[in-house]
Every structure is written in C-alpha cells, then in structure tokens.
Design an enzyme around this catalytic site. Structure first.
Site, PDB file in Angstrom:
ATOM      1  CB  SER A   1     -15.629  14.450  87.086  1.00 51.48           C
ATOM      2  OG  SER A   1     -15.486  14.567  87.584  1.00 51.48           O
TER       3      SER A   1
ATOM      4  CE1 TYR B   1     -16.635   9.523  88.897  1.00 55.18           C
ATOM      5  CE2 TYR B   1     -15.149  11.120  88.821  1.00 55.18           C
ATOM      6  CZ  TYR B   1     -16.047  10.969  88.465  1.00 55.18           C
ATOM      7  OH  TYR B   1     -17.416  11.526  88.431  1.00 55.18           O
TER       8      TYR B   1
HETATM    9  P1  NAD Z   1     -25.464   9.253  91.450  1.00 52.27           P
HETATM   10  O1  NAD Z   1     -24.840   7.831  91.778  1.00 52.27           O
HETATM   11  O2  NAD Z   1     -26.874   9.778  92.336  1.00 52.27           O
HETATM   12  O3  NAD Z   1     -26.450   9.133  89.971  1.00 52.27           O
HETATM   13  C1  NAD Z   1     -26.268   8.110  88.476  1.00 52.27           C
HETATM   14  C2  NAD Z   1     -26.832   7.430  88.077  1.00 52.27           C
HETATM   15  O4  NAD Z   1     -26.025   6.454  87.262  1.00 52.27           O
HETATM   16  C3  NAD Z   1     -27.942   7.112  89.001  1.00 52.27           C
HETATM   17  O5  NAD Z   1     -29.215   7.219  88.404  1.00 52.27           O
HETATM   18  C4  NAD Z   1     -27.602   5.669  88.588  1.00 52.27           C
HETATM   19  O6  NAD Z   1     -28.622   4.804  88.594  1.00 52.27           O
HETATM   20  C5  NAD Z   1     -27.143   5.113  86.903  1.00 52.27           C
HETATM   21  N1  NAD Z   1     -26.586   4.042  87.399  1.00 52.27           N
HETATM   22  C6  NAD Z   1     -25.777   3.895  87.566  1.00 52.27           C
HETATM   23  N2  NAD Z   1     -25.076   2.732  87.140  1.00 52.27           N
HETATM   24  C7  NAD Z   1     -26.110   2.211  86.153  1.00 52.27           C
HETATM   25  C8  NAD Z   1     -25.668   1.529  84.705  1.00 52.27           C
HETATM   26  N3  NAD Z   1     -25.148  -0.015  85.066  1.00 52.27           N
HETATM   27  N4  NAD Z   1     -26.990   1.560  83.921  1.00 52.27           N
HETATM   28  C9  NAD Z   1     -28.133   3.667  83.963  1.00 52.27           C
HETATM   29  N5  NAD Z   1     -27.992   3.971  84.980  1.00 52.27           N
HETATM   30  C10 NAD Z   1     -27.093   3.565  86.001  1.00 52.27           C
HETATM   31  O7  NAD Z   1     -24.064  10.122  91.389  1.00 52.27           O
HETATM   32  P2  NAD Z   1     -24.634  11.618  90.855  1.00 52.27           P
HETATM   33  O8  NAD Z   1     -23.340  12.394  91.384  1.00 52.27           O
HETATM   34  O9  NAD Z   1     -25.735  12.120  89.718  1.00 52.27           O
HETATM   35  O10 NAD Z   1     -22.673  11.217  89.363  1.00 52.27           O
HETATM   36  C11 NAD Z   1     -24.113  11.527  87.912  1.00 52.27           C
HETATM   37  C12 NAD Z   1     -22.693  11.852  87.108  1.00 52.27           C
HETATM   38  O11 NAD Z   1     -21.778  13.320  87.045  1.00 52.27           O
HETATM   39  C13 NAD Z   1     -21.491  11.072  87.052  1.00 52.27           C
HETATM   40  O12 NAD Z   1     -21.386  10.611  85.451  1.00 52.27           O
HETATM   41  C14 NAD Z   1     -20.330  11.440  87.797  1.00 52.27           C
HETATM   42  O13 NAD Z   1     -19.100  10.500  87.486  1.00 52.27           O
HETATM   43  C15 NAD Z   1     -20.830  12.922  87.919  1.00 52.27           C
HETATM   44  N6  NAD Z   1     -20.102  13.587  88.614  1.00 52.27           N
HETATM   45  C16 NAD Z   1     -20.441  13.612  89.595  1.00 52.27           C
HETATM   46  C17 NAD Z   1     -20.082  14.328  90.819  1.00 52.27           C
HETATM   47  C18 NAD Z   1     -20.770  14.417  92.408  1.00 52.27           C
HETATM   48  O14 NAD Z   1     -19.811  15.402  92.888  1.00 52.27           O
HETATM   49  N7  NAD Z   1     -21.201  14.083  92.605  1.00 52.27           N
HETATM   50  C19 NAD Z   1     -19.127  15.645  90.189  1.00 52.27           C
HETATM   51  C20 NAD Z   1     -18.369  15.436  89.115  1.00 52.27           C
HETATM   52  C21 NAD Z   1     -19.208  14.876  87.623  1.00 52.27           C
END
Ligand code: NAD
Length: 261
Positions: free
Chosen positions: A143, A156
């Site tokens: 991130s 985080y």
């Molecule tokens: P999201 O909530 O759509 O996806 C998260 C995924 O992780 C989901 O498929 C969920 O089911 C899974 N998950 C959660 N807990 C879990 C567990 N205990 N075991 C297995 N799977 C689990 O969120 P996202 O925005 O797609 O985030 C995905 C990644 O990207 C994360 O690591 C997040 O920190 C990172 N990220 C997101 C953003 C953003 O703006 N969306 C920005 C920077 C980084």
C-alpha cells in the site's frame, strides 16, 4: 506464443481474491493464460462459481480454495492444496481505524496476521517448489501505507511497512535463482469496499459524489483519480513478465502521485 498468453502453463495463487484487487489481479493473470487459484476464508457456492466463470472465460484451470489467512497453518495448507505455485500474490488484507491507545488488541493481531504474517507463511511454503523449477514470482500487495503513514492506522501502516521489509529480504534470499519478489503499493483503488464508503462520506460532508471523492477521499492522491483493479492486475502481470526478470526487492507505487508529495 501471443503476448496476452505469456503466462500459459504457470499456476498463480492469489490470496483474498473473491473480491476487489485480488479478483482483478487473478482475472488479469488468467487473461495472460495462467491457471489460477482463488482464495478467501469463506466456502460458498458463489466462491467456487467465480473460479469456474473465470476459468471458462479465459480457457485456463481455475480453482477456489478456502483458507483463513489469519491462521499460519491455513496459509501453508493453501499452497500445499494448490500443488505449489509459480506465481504467488499475497493480497488478503483488512483495515481498522482507531487511535493507538484505543486500538483493539484483537484488531491489531488480526491485521498483523492477515496483512503481514500470511505472506511469510505462503512464501515459505511456495519457495521450495519455485527453487526446484528455477522460476517464481512473488508479488506482495502492500500500500502507499507501506511507504508513508496516516494517523489512526497504526496496525495497517506497521503491517504494510513490514511487508515491504519482507519483500526485500525474500528478494535477497532468492536473487539469481529465477525468482523475484516485489511489492505493489497502491493508493486508493476503487474496490467494492471503497465504493461502499462513498454514500456515507457524501452524507457526512454534505457533498455530491464527485466532490467528496476529489476533495475528501483523494485528498492525498494528486491525480484525484482512483487507481483501478485492472491497473493493479496489469502491474502484477508486468512483474510476472520476462521484462521484469531483474526487478526484485523493490516497490512499485500505483498511487496517482501520493508518495511523490
Ligand atoms: P477487499 O475487502 O475487497 O478484499 C480483501 C480480500 O481479502 C477479500 O477477498 C477478502 O475476502 C479477503 N480476506 C479478508 N480476510 C481474509 C482472511 N482472514 N483469509 C483470507 N482472505 C481474507 O479489499 P481490497 O481493497 O481489494 O484490498 C486488497 C488488498 O489491497 C489488501 O491487502 C489492501 O490492504 C490492499 N490495498 C487496498 C487499497 C484500496 O484502496 N482498496 C489500497 C492499497 C492497498
């Protein structure tokens, strides 16, 4: 071999991939011809149907394997059940926002386990097979918060800085072995999770959708535009390509300029 099928014959595990960025990454890797393993902690018919749909659309093998990324043994079992992998994308992640002195201990532990320790366990399980085959790609979805901080996101930010450190260490341990390990550092990406926050933010700030996105949510993202899951998928595919064979132990920001500020 056409460029769009450049990952044919490779198997990719993407953790946390039944929604958002993980799903976008898995879809792009399938489009590039990789067989994919989707994962989350649920075991619903729709999870398996999702894998079937992507496999059918892209003519690749696709499976959904349930594993809870907060549990070390589950992380290792995911790699084992998949039969190893050529590409490992550590994407599963959660968030919680609170001042450090009020931060619930169970949330701290869960965030460190899912956002950081899971990548240690899956990487440890996947590396022996990658070494045997002399080829491997590990892509950790970190991130902008892996490179910079925001208040109230202590767990985080700590986990995401941690995964950047893990990325560098794994890269050094695998250098020259046909294996690379890198981290992608997205800014705000428009996922269903972020989309769901927009109506609340509109209400709280009494602003229309475009204004609340530009002036509140994307305040720190100079482009004032969300990154997309397709862009994170494309960056992952690039890191898996032969052009990126010497890119290892580094971070690639996809953040509209956030970390240039
Ligand atoms: P999201 O909530 O759509 O996806 C998260 C995924 O992780 C989901 O498929 C969920 O089911 C899974 N998950 C959660 N807990 C879990 C567990 N205990 N075991 C297995 N799977 C689990 O969120 P996202 O925005 O797609 O985030 C995905 C990644 O990207 C994360 O690591 C997040 O920190 C990172 N990220 C997101 C953003 C953003 O703006 N969306 C920005 C920077 C980084």
């Amino acid at each position: 071999m056409s460029l769009s099928r450049s990952l044919s014959g490779k198997t990719a595990i993407v953790t946390g991939s039944n929604s958002g960025i993980g799903l976008g990454v898995a879809t792009e890797l399938a489009r590039q011809g990789a067989n994919i393993v989707l994962n989350s902690f649920t075991d619903r018919a729709e999870d398996h149907a999702l894998a079937e749909r992507i496999g059918g659309e892209h003519g690749v093998g696709a499976r959904y394997i349930k594993a809870d990324m907060s549990v070390g043994d589950d992380c290792r079992a995911l790699v084992e059940k998949a039969g190893g992998c050529d590409i490992l994308v550590n994407n599963a992640g959660i968030q919680h926002v609170a001042p450090v002195e009020e931060f619930p201990v169970e949330k701290w532990n869960a965030i460190l386990a899912i956002n950081l320790s899971s990548a240690f366990h899956t990487s440890a399980a996947a590396l022996p097979g990658m070494r045997e085959r002399g080829w491997g790609r590990i892509v950790n979805i970190a991130s902008a918060h892996g490179l910079t901080a925001s208040p109230f996101k202590s767990a985080y930010v700590a986990a995401k800085h941690g995964i950047v450190g893990l990325t560098k260490t794994v890269a050094l341990e695998t250098a020259g072995q046909g294996i690379t390990c890198n981290a992608i550092c997205p800014g705000y990406v428009l996922t269903p999770l972020v989309e769901a926050q927009i109506p609340d933010q509109m209400k709280v700030h009494n602003m229309d959708r475009d204004t609340v996105i530009r002036e509140v949510m994307l305040l720190r993202q100079p482009s004032r535009q969300f990154a997309t899951v397709e862009e994170i998928g494309g960056t992952t595919a690039f890191l898996c390509s032969s052009a990126a064979a010497q890119i290892t132990g580094t971070t690639i920001s996809v953040d509209g300029g956030w970390t240039a500020l």
